[in-house]
Design an enzyme around this catalytic site. Structure first.
Site, PDB file in Angstrom:
ATOM      1  N   PHE A 270     -15.785   3.897   6.636  1.00  0.00           N
ATOM      2  CA  PHE A 270     -14.395   4.226   6.316  1.00  0.00           C
ATOM      3  C   PHE A 270     -14.101   4.177   4.817  1.00  0.00           C
ATOM      4  O   PHE A 270     -12.964   4.365   4.415  1.00  0.00           O
ATOM      5  CB  PHE A 270     -13.440   3.286   7.072  1.00  0.00           C
ATOM      6  CG  PHE A 270     -13.646   1.820   6.802  1.00  0.00           C
ATOM      7  CD1 PHE A 270     -13.128   1.207   5.672  1.00  0.00           C
ATOM      8  CD2 PHE A 270     -14.354   1.032   7.705  1.00  0.00           C
ATOM      9  CE1 PHE A 270     -13.315  -0.138   5.425  1.00  0.00           C
ATOM     10  CE2 PHE A 270     -14.550  -0.328   7.467  1.00  0.00           C
ATOM     11  CZ  PHE A 270     -14.025  -0.903   6.316  1.00  0.00           C
TER      12      PHE A 270
ATOM     13  N   ARG B  53      -2.075 -14.471   4.790  1.00  0.00           N
ATOM     14  CA  ARG B  53      -2.785 -13.713   5.843  1.00  0.00           C
ATOM     15  C   ARG B  53      -2.012 -13.813   7.173  1.00  0.00           C
ATOM     16  O   ARG B  53      -1.966 -12.849   7.935  1.00  0.00           O
ATOM     17  CB  ARG B  53      -4.216 -14.234   6.016  1.00  0.00           C
ATOM     18  CG  ARG B  53      -5.128 -14.022   4.806  1.00  0.00           C
ATOM     19  CD  ARG B  53      -5.592 -12.603   4.621  1.00  0.00           C
ATOM     20  NE  ARG B  53      -6.601 -12.200   5.567  1.00  0.00           N
ATOM     21  CZ  ARG B  53      -7.357 -11.105   5.434  1.00  0.00           C
ATOM     22  NH1 ARG B  53      -7.199 -10.307   4.376  1.00  0.00           N
ATOM     23  NH2 ARG B  53      -8.240 -10.785   6.322  1.00  0.00           N
TER      24      ARG B  53
ATOM     25  N   THR C 167      -5.557  -6.981  10.568  1.00  0.00           N
ATOM     26  CA  THR C 167      -5.882  -5.719   9.870  1.00  0.00           C
ATOM     27  C   THR C 167      -5.400  -4.510  10.662  1.00  0.00           C
ATOM     28  O   THR C 167      -4.822  -3.577  10.093  1.00  0.00           O
ATOM     29  CB  THR C 167      -7.412  -5.621   9.662  1.00  0.00           C
ATOM     30  OG1 THR C 167      -7.867  -6.809   9.018  1.00  0.00           O
ATOM     31  CG2 THR C 167      -7.783  -4.405   8.839  1.00  0.00           C
TER      32      THR C 167
ATOM     33  N   LYS D 280       0.824  -1.213   0.000  1.00  0.00           N
ATOM     34  CA  LYS D 280       0.000   0.000   0.000  1.00  0.00           C
ATOM     35  C   LYS D 280       0.865   1.272   0.000  1.00  0.00           C
ATOM     36  O   LYS D 280       2.066   1.225   0.306  1.00  0.00           O
ATOM     37  CB  LYS D 280      -0.951  -0.043   1.197  1.00  0.00           C
ATOM     38  CG  LYS D 280      -1.979  -1.184   1.107  1.00  0.00           C
ATOM     39  CD  LYS D 280      -2.990  -1.117   2.262  1.00  0.00           C
ATOM     40  CE  LYS D 280      -4.030  -2.225   2.146  1.00  0.00           C
ATOM     41  NZ  LYS D 280      -5.046  -2.150   3.233  1.00  0.00           N
TER      42      LYS D 280
ATOM     43  N   GLU E  96      -9.265 -10.580  -7.683  1.00  0.00           N
ATOM     44  CA  GLU E  96      -8.379  -9.430  -7.486  1.00  0.00           C
ATOM     45  C   GLU E  96      -7.183  -9.480  -8.447  1.00  0.00           C
ATOM     46  O   GLU E  96      -6.780  -8.449  -9.001  1.00  0.00           O
ATOM     47  CB  GLU E  96      -7.914  -9.387  -6.033  1.00  0.00           C
ATOM     48  CG  GLU E  96      -9.061  -9.076  -5.071  1.00  0.00           C
ATOM     49  CD  GLU E  96      -8.725  -9.317  -3.613  1.00  0.00           C
ATOM     50  OE1 GLU E  96      -9.620  -9.123  -2.775  1.00  0.00           O
ATOM     51  OE2 GLU E  96      -7.569  -9.705  -3.304  1.00  0.00           O
TER      52      GLU E  96
ATOM     53  N   HIS F 166      -2.115  -5.372   1.612  1.00  0.00           N
ATOM     54  CA  HIS F 166      -3.371  -6.113   1.458  1.00  0.00           C
ATOM     55  C   HIS F 166      -3.065  -7.582   1.207  1.00  0.00           C
ATOM     56  O   HIS F 166      -2.061  -7.902   0.590  1.00  0.00           O
ATOM     57  CB  HIS F 166      -4.154  -5.569   0.250  1.00  0.00           C
ATOM     58  CG  HIS F 166      -5.194  -6.512  -0.265  1.00  0.00           C
ATOM     59  ND1 HIS F 166      -6.391  -6.689   0.364  1.00  0.00           N
ATOM     60  CD2 HIS F 166      -5.191  -7.365  -1.318  1.00  0.00           C
ATOM     61  CE1 HIS F 166      -7.105  -7.606  -0.300  1.00  0.00           C
ATOM     62  NE2 HIS F 166      -6.387  -8.022  -1.325  1.00  0.00           N
TER      63      HIS F 166
ATOM     64  N   ASN G 251      -2.235   0.487   6.700  1.00  0.00           N
ATOM     65  CA  ASN G 251      -1.769  -0.793   7.257  1.00  0.00           C
ATOM     66  C   ASN G 251      -0.868  -1.585   6.300  1.00  0.00           C
ATOM     67  O   ASN G 251      -0.802  -2.801   6.364  1.00  0.00           O
ATOM     68  CB  ASN G 251      -2.940  -1.626   7.787  1.00  0.00           C
ATOM     69  CG  ASN G 251      -3.918  -2.051   6.713  1.00  0.00           C
ATOM     70  OD1 ASN G 251      -3.739  -1.708   5.555  1.00  0.00           O
ATOM     71  ND2 ASN G 251      -4.936  -2.801   7.096  1.00  0.00           N
TER      72      ASN G 251
ATOM     73  N   TYR H 298     -12.227  -2.183  -3.692  1.00  0.00           N
ATOM     74  CA  TYR H 298     -12.817  -2.309  -2.351  1.00  0.00           C
ATOM     75  C   TYR H 298     -14.335  -2.154  -2.391  1.00  0.00           C
ATOM     76  O   TYR H 298     -14.941  -1.699  -1.418  1.00  0.00           O
ATOM     77  CB  TYR H 298     -12.191  -1.283  -1.399  1.00  0.00           C
ATOM     78  CG  TYR H 298     -10.836  -1.696  -0.863  1.00  0.00           C
ATOM     79  CD1 TYR H 298     -10.680  -2.853  -0.104  1.00  0.00           C
ATOM     80  CD2 TYR H 298      -9.702  -0.914  -1.091  1.00  0.00           C
ATOM     81  CE1 TYR H 298      -9.442  -3.225   0.403  1.00  0.00           C
ATOM     82  CE2 TYR H 298      -8.458  -1.281  -0.588  1.00  0.00           C
ATOM     83  CZ  TYR H 298      -8.336  -2.443   0.168  1.00  0.00           C
ATOM     84  OH  TYR H 298      -7.105  -2.808   0.679  1.00  0.00           O
TER      85      TYR H 298
HETATM   86  P1  ATP Z   1      -7.166  -5.798   3.183  1.00  0.00           P
HETATM   87  O1  ATP Z   1      -8.455  -6.138   2.486  1.00  0.00           O
HETATM   88  O2  ATP Z   1      -6.639  -4.413   2.859  1.00  0.00           O
HETATM   89  O3  ATP Z   1      -6.136  -6.865   3.046  1.00  0.00           O
HETATM   90  P2  ATP Z   1      -8.228  -6.802   5.585  1.00  0.00           P
HETATM   91  O4  ATP Z   1      -8.759  -7.914   4.735  1.00  0.00           O
HETATM   92  O5  ATP Z   1      -7.333  -7.171   6.719  1.00  0.00           O
HETATM   93  O6  ATP Z   1      -7.447  -5.752   4.728  1.00  0.00           O
HETATM   94  P3  ATP Z   1     -10.817  -5.591   5.432  1.00  0.00           P
HETATM   95  O7  ATP Z   1     -11.857  -5.852   6.449  1.00  0.00           O
HETATM   96  O8  ATP Z   1     -10.927  -6.251   4.085  1.00  0.00           O
HETATM   97  O9  ATP Z   1      -9.414  -5.920   6.113  1.00  0.00           O
HETATM   98  O10 ATP Z   1     -10.719  -4.020   5.229  1.00  0.00           O
HETATM   99  C1  ATP Z   1     -10.080  -3.458   4.093  1.00  0.00           C
HETATM  100  C2  ATP Z   1      -9.269  -2.264   4.516  1.00  0.00           C
HETATM  101  O11 ATP Z   1     -10.157  -1.259   4.996  1.00  0.00           O
HETATM  102  C3  ATP Z   1      -8.307  -2.535   5.674  1.00  0.00           C
HETATM  103  O12 ATP Z   1      -7.054  -2.990   5.222  1.00  0.00           O
HETATM  104  C4  ATP Z   1      -8.214  -1.200   6.333  1.00  0.00           C
HETATM  105  O13 ATP Z   1      -7.226  -0.395   5.694  1.00  0.00           O
HETATM  106  C5  ATP Z   1      -9.579  -0.601   6.101  1.00  0.00           C
HETATM  107  N1  ATP Z   1     -10.414  -0.796   7.278  1.00  0.00           N
HETATM  108  C6  ATP Z   1     -11.020  -1.939   7.664  1.00  0.00           C
HETATM  109  N2  ATP Z   1     -11.715  -1.764   8.790  1.00  0.00           N
HETATM  110  C7  ATP Z   1     -11.540  -0.472   9.132  1.00  0.00           C
HETATM  111  C8  ATP Z   1     -11.995   0.329  10.197  1.00  0.00           C
HETATM  112  N3  ATP Z   1     -12.786  -0.138  11.153  1.00  0.00           N
HETATM  113  N4  ATP Z   1     -11.602   1.632  10.208  1.00  0.00           N
HETATM  114  C9  ATP Z   1     -10.808   2.133   9.243  1.00  0.00           C
HETATM  115  N5  ATP Z   1     -10.332   1.418   8.202  1.00  0.00           N
HETATM  116  C10 ATP Z   1     -10.690   0.134   8.155  1.00  0.00           C
HETATM  117 MG    MG Z   2      -9.867  -7.592   3.009  1.00  0.00          MG
END
Ligand code: ATP
Ligand code: MG
Length: 139
Positions: free
Chosen positions: A59, A87, A93, A11, A128, A117, A114, A51
């Protein structure tokens, strides 16, 4: 049945802080092979489409702003049990919850920024990967 492919994006926060090389090295040392990679800039439409599942979440706009804030690096990775193992390698996350030594523990600042991804299922990994790469690019 589990496939051996997952999809990742390094990212914009991690790229901006100069962590790209260390992160790729950690991924390779963990046994993954890089099948496709590119440095690219996402526009809002591309980031929003990626997304799309989070479009209704509070968010979402911040997430799109963050993902378009600088270059990022989408990659297709191969390894046995790729989705689950990746993962584990990236950690939770929220970096506050990420296990010591995981990529998010080492390089992420917050749940918004973070670092990386990782696909959460084989179906999403395939979707994806094809969102960013054509089949011939994933050789
Ligand atoms: P990613 O999809 O980026 O790998 P993830 O699968 O761990 O992350 P998801 O639940 O898919 O988490 O959320 C996608 C992204 O949205 C997260 O990586 C984070 O940057 C953001 N995100 C998720 N939950 C929150 C939250 N509660 N507040 C702010 N940002 C969030
Ligand atoms: Mg995710």
């Amino acid at each position: 049945m589990a496939t051996n492919i997952t999809f990742t994006i390094i990212k914009p926060d991690a790229i901006a802080k100069g962590h790209t090389g260390k992160i790729i090295d950690q991924i390779i040392q963990a046994g993954f092979t890089v099948k496709a990679a590119k440095l690219t800039y996402l526009d809002a439409r591309t980031a929003g489409g990626f997304y799309d599942i989070h479009r209704a979440r509070p968010f979402f706009n911040d997430l799109v702003s963050f993902m378009t804030s600088g270059p990022c690096m989408p990659m297709v990775l191969e390894k046995e049990n790729a989705v689950a193992d990746f993962r584990i390698l990236i950690g939770a996350t929220n970096p506050k919850d990420a296990a010591v030594g995981t990529i998010r523990n080492l390089y992420a600042d917050s749940i918004d920024a973070n670092a990386i991804h990782g696909s959460d299922s084989d179906e999403n990994a395939a979707r994806e990967a094809s969102y960013f790469f054509s089949a011939v690019e994933i050789f």
